[in-house]
Design an enzyme around this catalytic site. Structure first.
Site, short mmCIF file in Angstrom:
data_model
loop_
_atom_site.label_atom_id
_atom_site.label_comp_id
_atom_site.label_asym_id
_atom_site.label_seq_id
_atom_site.Cartn_x
_atom_site.Cartn_y
_atom_site.Cartn_z
N LYS A 170 -9.77 -5.48 -3.16
CA LYS A 170 -9.19 -4.50 -3.85
C LYS A 170 -7.59 -5.00 -3.92
O LYS A 170 -7.25 -5.93 -3.24
CB LYS A 170 -9.27 -3.16 -3.17
CG LYS A 170 -8.59 -2.93 -1.91
CD LYS A 170 -9.07 -1.79 -1.24
CE LYS A 170 -8.53 -1.78 0.07
NZ LYS A 170 -7.58 -0.57 0.62
N ARG A 216 -9.75 11.72 4.27
CA ARG A 216 -9.70 11.32 2.84
C ARG A 216 -10.68 11.54 2.25
O ARG A 216 -10.96 12.66 2.19
CB ARG A 216 -9.28 9.72 3.06
CG ARG A 216 -8.02 9.48 3.78
CD ARG A 216 -7.30 8.02 3.77
NE ARG A 216 -8.55 6.93 3.43
CZ ARG A 216 -8.00 5.64 3.48
NH1 ARG A 216 -6.88 5.52 3.75
NH2 ARG A 216 -8.94 4.57 3.12
N TYR A 233 25.62 -7.28 -3.47
CA TYR A 233 26.20 -6.01 -3.64
C TYR A 233 26.63 -5.15 -2.61
O TYR A 233 26.02 -5.39 -1.41
CB TYR A 233 25.02 -5.09 -4.26
CG TYR A 233 24.59 -5.48 -5.62
CD1 TYR A 233 25.67 -5.77 -6.75
CD2 TYR A 233 23.27 -5.94 -6.09
CE1 TYR A 233 25.08 -6.39 -8.08
CE2 TYR A 233 22.96 -6.32 -7.36
CZ TYR A 233 23.78 -6.46 -8.37
OH TYR A 233 23.38 -6.71 -9.37
N MET A 285 17.53 -7.45 -7.57
CA MET A 285 16.48 -7.49 -7.93
C MET A 285 15.66 -8.75 -8.09
O MET A 285 14.52 -8.92 -8.15
CB MET A 285 16.68 -6.70 -9.23
CG MET A 285 15.30 -6.54 -10.03
SD MET A 285 15.37 -5.82 -11.79
CE MET A 285 16.14 -4.34 -11.19
C1 LIG Z 1 -12.52 1.98 2.87
C2 LIG Z 1 -11.88 0.93 3.34
N1 LIG Z 1 -12.52 -0.17 3.97
C3 LIG Z 1 -12.12 -1.26 4.32
C4 LIG Z 1 -10.78 -1.64 4.15
C5 LIG Z 1 -10.23 -2.95 4.51
O1 LIG Z 1 -9.33 -2.62 5.79
P1 LIG Z 1 -8.44 -3.88 6.41
O2 LIG Z 1 -7.62 -4.52 5.43
O3 LIG Z 1 -7.78 -3.28 7.62
O4 LIG Z 1 -9.36 -4.78 7.09
C6 LIG Z 1 -9.92 -0.70 3.61
C7 LIG Z 1 -8.57 -0.84 3.30
O5 LIG Z 1 -7.64 -0.21 3.15
C8 LIG Z 1 -10.61 0.57 3.17
O6 LIG Z 1 -9.75 1.38 2.29
#
Ligand SMILES: Cc1ncc(COP(=O)(O)O)c(C=O)c1O
Length: 374
Positions: A39, A136, A266, A314
């Site tokens: 992701k 969550r 800055y 920046m």
């Molecule tokens: C539902 C879920 N599973 C697995 C992971 C992977 O976690 P990690 O990067 O700590 O291995 C995440 C990451 O935030 C997650 O949200």
């Protein structure tokens, strides 16, 4: 590690060999199949290249947060199983189901939408997510029975295939994670009494996959470990047998000899205390270099370590290199593999008061990624 190609101010290299090796290592260590979490553009490393490398290392499936990310992987040519687990309230699962995306399901409404998205010849594939204490998403314990019974019914009539029950841990403490694991096992037991016996169960992300063996359950979801970074405060990548995949570096854009008492960047948060040389590094907070690490972030130039002088702006920051022989075009290493002489992403996280996840994930779009395989 090498300097950015001529003409480039800044670059992040992504060692796909490290990603594949990290998966191999974690598969061996956990004795479990790996869901590689790609992701957020593969935690900033590039989702498709991270996915390809993880699959090459033996990952069984991919995990992403949302359907848009999953469909982008499909468009990128990835045909491996992908599960997506965070959905908009009005999410339409039709395209996802048609493209074989597995859906993480957190409530009855999502379950029914998933079933409605099934086609005549293909049930929708789901992973039922159980809330076990993270507060969550996930099916609330009070709703387990209703949702499981409906999932079992939809499975019987061919609308759904329940691939997994899963949850996510807080990493608050081993005791908290064990309590969540017990809550999960209770949920699994209830599901079984209602006719659900999916082939997979998964709850551990990198932290628990390494530190809490009983949470492995034969399948672990690995994010940060994939990219070779440690989720622990007190254990480095090398301690865990992992290789950081991303190296962030730039080329010195200007060098200036200045007298003692010269204000830098800055706000003049830094003033030179002697005659010295200042090197200008063309990376700033627009590139994901956290401004909170002003005066503290580490860099390596010519094999020597220095610290950011004054505020990170920046597009750039300044390093006081003293009398070191630094020239325009020299490589400035911000982070990479410490065993190869680079500062770590974790040191930048410490300097900025955050976690290494945020350091790599926030590297900005202005930083070209170059894939390497060391
Ligand atoms: C539902 C879920 N599973 C697995 C992971 C992977 O976690 P990690 O990067 O700590 O291995 C995440 C990451 O935030 C997650 O949200």
């Amino acid at each position: 590690m090498s300097r950015p190609p001529a003409g480039l101010l800044r670059e992040a290299t992504v060692d796909v060999g490290a990603i594949a090796d990290n998966v191999r290592h974690l598969r061996r260590l956990t004795g479990s199949e790996v869901i590689a979490v790609v992701k957020a553009d593969g935690y900033g490393h590039g989702a498709v290249r991270s996915a390809v490398a993880a699959l090459e290392g033996g990952a069984a499936r991919l995990g992403v947060s949302d359907i848009t990310e999953a469909l982008a992987l499909r468009r990128g040519g990835i045909d491996a199983p992908i599960v997506a687990w965070l959905h908009a309230p009005s999410a339409d699962f039709t395209e996802a189901a048609a493209r074989g995306i597995e859906l993480g399901i957190s409530n009855l409404d999502q379950l029914q939408k998933a079933a409605a998205a099934a086609s005549a010849d293909r049930p929708a594939s789901v992973h039922l997510k159980l809330e076990t204490g993270l507060s969550r998403n996930g099916i609330a314990p009070a709703d387990y029975r209703v949702v499981f019974a409906e999932a079992a019914r939809l499975e019987r009539i061919g609308k759904l295939r329940v691939i997994a029950l899963f949850s996510h841990l807080s990493n608050a403490s081993a005791d908290d994670d064990r309590a969540a694991l017990r809550a999960f096992e209770e949920g699994v037991g209830i599901a079984a009494t209602l006719g659900l016996a999916p082939p997979l169960r998964h709850i551990a992300a990198t932290h628990a996959a390494i530190a809490l063996p009983e949470s492995r359950l034969g399948c672990v979801r690995i994010g940060i470990g994939l990219y070779g970074l440690s989720p622990f405060d007190d254990r480095s990548s090398a301690d865990l047998g992992l290789r950081p995949a991303m190296t962030l570096h730039g080329a010195v854009a200007a060098v200036r000899r200045v007298p003692a008492g010269t204000g830098v960047s800055y706000g003049y948060a830094y003033r030179t205390d002697r005659d010295t040389t200042l090197a200008l590094v063309p990376l700033g907070y627009a590139d994901g270099v956290p401004r909170q690490a002003s005066g503290a972030g580490p860099v390596v130039i010519g094999g020597r370590r220095f610290t950011v002088a004054g505020r990170i702006a920046m597009d750039q920051f300044v390093v006081d290199v003293g009398d070191a022989p630094v020239s325009v075009g020299d490589e400035v290493l911000l982070f990479g593999d410490p065993t190869l002489g680079a500062p770590s992403a974790t040191e930048w996280a410490d300097a900025a008061g955050t976690i290494n996840y945020e350091i790599v994930t926030r590297i900005g779009p202005r930083v070209p990624r170059r894939q390497v395989a060391e």
